[in-house]
Design an enzyme around this catalytic site. Structure first.
Site, short mmCIF file in Angstrom:
data_model
loop_
_atom_site.label_atom_id
_atom_site.label_comp_id
_atom_site.label_asym_id
_atom_site.label_seq_id
_atom_site.Cartn_x
_atom_site.Cartn_y
_atom_site.Cartn_z
N HIS A 134 47.16 109.68 50.84
CA HIS A 134 46.16 108.62 50.76
C HIS A 134 44.92 108.95 51.59
CE1 HIS A 134 44.32 104.69 50.67
NE2 HIS A 134 44.38 104.62 51.99
N GLN B 92 48.75 102.84 48.52
CA GLN B 92 47.94 103.12 49.70
C GLN B 92 48.77 103.31 50.96
OE1 GLN B 92 45.32 99.74 49.84
NE2 GLN B 92 43.83 100.61 48.41
N ASN B 93 50.04 102.93 50.94
CA ASN B 93 50.79 102.89 52.18
C ASN B 93 52.11 103.65 52.18
OD1 ASN B 93 49.42 100.70 54.08
ND2 ASN B 93 49.30 99.94 52.00
N ASN C 57 52.54 106.86 51.16
CA ASN C 57 52.30 108.28 51.44
C ASN C 57 50.93 108.39 52.11
OD1 ASN C 57 51.94 111.05 51.44
ND2 ASN C 57 52.75 111.35 49.38
N TYR D 40 37.70 109.92 47.02
CA TYR D 40 37.23 108.56 46.74
C TYR D 40 35.85 108.29 47.35
CZ TYR D 40 37.19 103.44 46.69
OH TYR D 40 36.84 102.12 46.51
N HIS E 140 51.19 114.98 39.44
CA HIS E 140 52.57 114.63 39.12
C HIS E 140 53.05 115.41 37.89
CE1 HIS E 140 52.24 111.27 41.94
NE2 HIS E 140 53.53 111.09 41.80
#
Length: 448
Positions: free
Chosen positions: A344, A337-338, A340, A352, A377
């Site tokens: 996010h 969560q932090n 990128n 989401y 990815h």
């Protein structure tokens, strides 16, 4: 008598102060100890370990410098950044990747034209606006014939552009819905001066005044994936800050020489992988972990700090929170969560939360976000390498049970250590798998 007392009083006061000072010194000599904790005890409350941190950095530099020098003396120069640059400069017409990046402007203009027509209530375009843009199939076919590095770069650019235009489509759709409902008009970014309104001295533009070429390309080059009607803007461009970030980007390109350290380890890993020698494989994995992790850290700083701050400063883009303190992550979820923030925010806003609004649970929505990330990815690795192995996909999906285990059983420093171990060991494992499969597919078959 009064005059004599006035004369002798200062001397008496001076003598008294001097004697008190001597008594205080004697008391300090007699009472020399206090009740206090050692600095390294947790009860002392001491937290200034800057010198120890500097010592760790010095030891890390010295130990890795020895290994790098040993590698250089044994194998010679394997990776030269100057030769990599000259390879592109010798023949500019052999830049298919650059040509594909230029062609991407066509899709930007098509998206802008579509939104302009939708703002005029051309209902037949609503279906087109809701569909993914056709550039991905076009790009997939061409990138499969490019060199691996060029194909990865092009796919990265087109993936970023896809996410940006998806956000652009969503926000303009929300504006149309609000406009149709005669709701409060939304302000947009300052990048286009048309359809101006003035509110407290701030220049704003309402939909559909944002549908301009200038506004569109400002968003395309802005260091964000989420479109917004009113981007925060910094008051001016700081030239000193801009030049520092530029110097960092130029300087860190020489750290590509970390590949010099990785190449011999990867080459020596082929035999243990073919023989399934687990002890040798694990030893090669640990040898590859350090240079691979250092390269990842360099990439993080160069891209998320240097280059994105350079672009933001050049465009006066005000929101510079491209990352948070992911290095203090005590859970795998906190890390993702932090580390990128642009990705996010896009996943939170456009994937989401829409799933939650459609009635899906938080667990299902979070799993869907990991699945989407795993797909991209694998997409960014398999297509340039022209092989489909699912190592990156499985590596991302493994994060789900790992996140559950760390969040459930590990806390504090143990959780943070688990996050670091997953980063340091997980990435080189995937690298070895892809290199081995690429070698088997392209070189051993040719030899046979």
């Amino acid at each position: 008598s009064s005059s004599s007392s006035s004369v002798f009083l200062p001397k008496l006061s001076a003598n008294t102060d001097e004697s008190l000072g001597r008594q205080q010194k004697l008391n300090n000599s007699l009472f020399f100890f206090l009740i206090q904790e050692s600095l390294l005890s947790s009860a002392s409350g001491y937290n200034n370990y800057r010198g120890i941190l500097n010592w760790c950095v010095v030891m890390l530099v010295l130990s890795n410098a020895r290994l790098f020098l040993e590698n250089l003396l044994r194998y010679g120069v394997l990776v030269d950044p100057i030769q990599v640059i000259s390879l592109f400069l010798n023949d500019p017409y052999s830049w298919p990747a650059a040509c594909l990046v230029i062609v991407s402007n066509v899709f930007v203009l098509v998206a802008l034209y579509t939104e302009r027509q939708l703002s005029k209530h051309f209902s037949w375009l609503h279906v087109l606006a809701l569909q993914p843009h056709p550039r991905n199939n076009f790009n997939l076919n061409l990138c499969s014939s490019l060199p691996s590095a060029g194909g990865a770069f092009v796919l990265g650019v087109y993936t970023i552009l896809f996410l940006k235009l998806y956000s652009y489509k969503d926000v303009n759709m929300w504006c149309r819905e609000l406009s149709t409902a005669k709701a409060k008009k939304l302000a947009r970014s300052l990048s286009c001066p048309t359809s101006q309104q003035f509110n407290g001295g701030n220049r704003t533009v309402c939909y559909p005044g944002n549908l301009t070429i200038r506004d569109m390309f400002y968003f395309v080059f802005a260091p964000t994936l989420c479109y917004e009607l009113n981007f925060p803007r910094s008051p001016k461009i700081r030239m000193s800050f801009l030049l520092r970030r530029l110097f960092e980007m130029v300087r860190y390109k020489y750290l590509l020489s970390l590949f010099q350290w990785m190449i011999p380890v990867i080459q020596s890993s082929m035999k243990p992988l073919e023989d399934m020698d687990l002890s040798r494989m694990f030893e090669r994995l640990l040898r590859l972990a350090v240079p691979n992790h250092l390269l990842w850290l360099v990439f993080f700083y160069c891209f998320f700090h240097s280059s994105m701050n350079f672009t933001a400063e050049l465009l006066r883009f005000g929101d510079r929170q491209f990352y948070k303190d992911w290095w203090n992550s005590e859970t795998v979820t906190y890390f993702w969560q932090n580390w990128n923030i642009p990705v996010h925010k896009w996943c939170l806003r456009h994937f989401y939360k829409p799933l939650l609004r459609r009635g899906f649970s938080k667990i299902v929505s979070q799993s869907a976000v990991f699945f989407l990330s795993a797909f991209f990815h694998e997409y960014l690795v398999s297509v340039p390498l022209r092989m489909f192995r699912l190592w990156a996909f499985m590596g991302m999906m493994v994060q789900l049970p790992l996140a559950w285990f760390v969040g459930r059983f590990l806390r504090g420093n143990y959780g943070n250590a688990a996050v670091w171990i997953s980063l340091i060991i997980g990435q080189p494992f995937a690298v070895l798998m892809y290199v081995h499969d690429y070698y088997v597919l392209h070189y051993r078959q040719e030899a046979d």
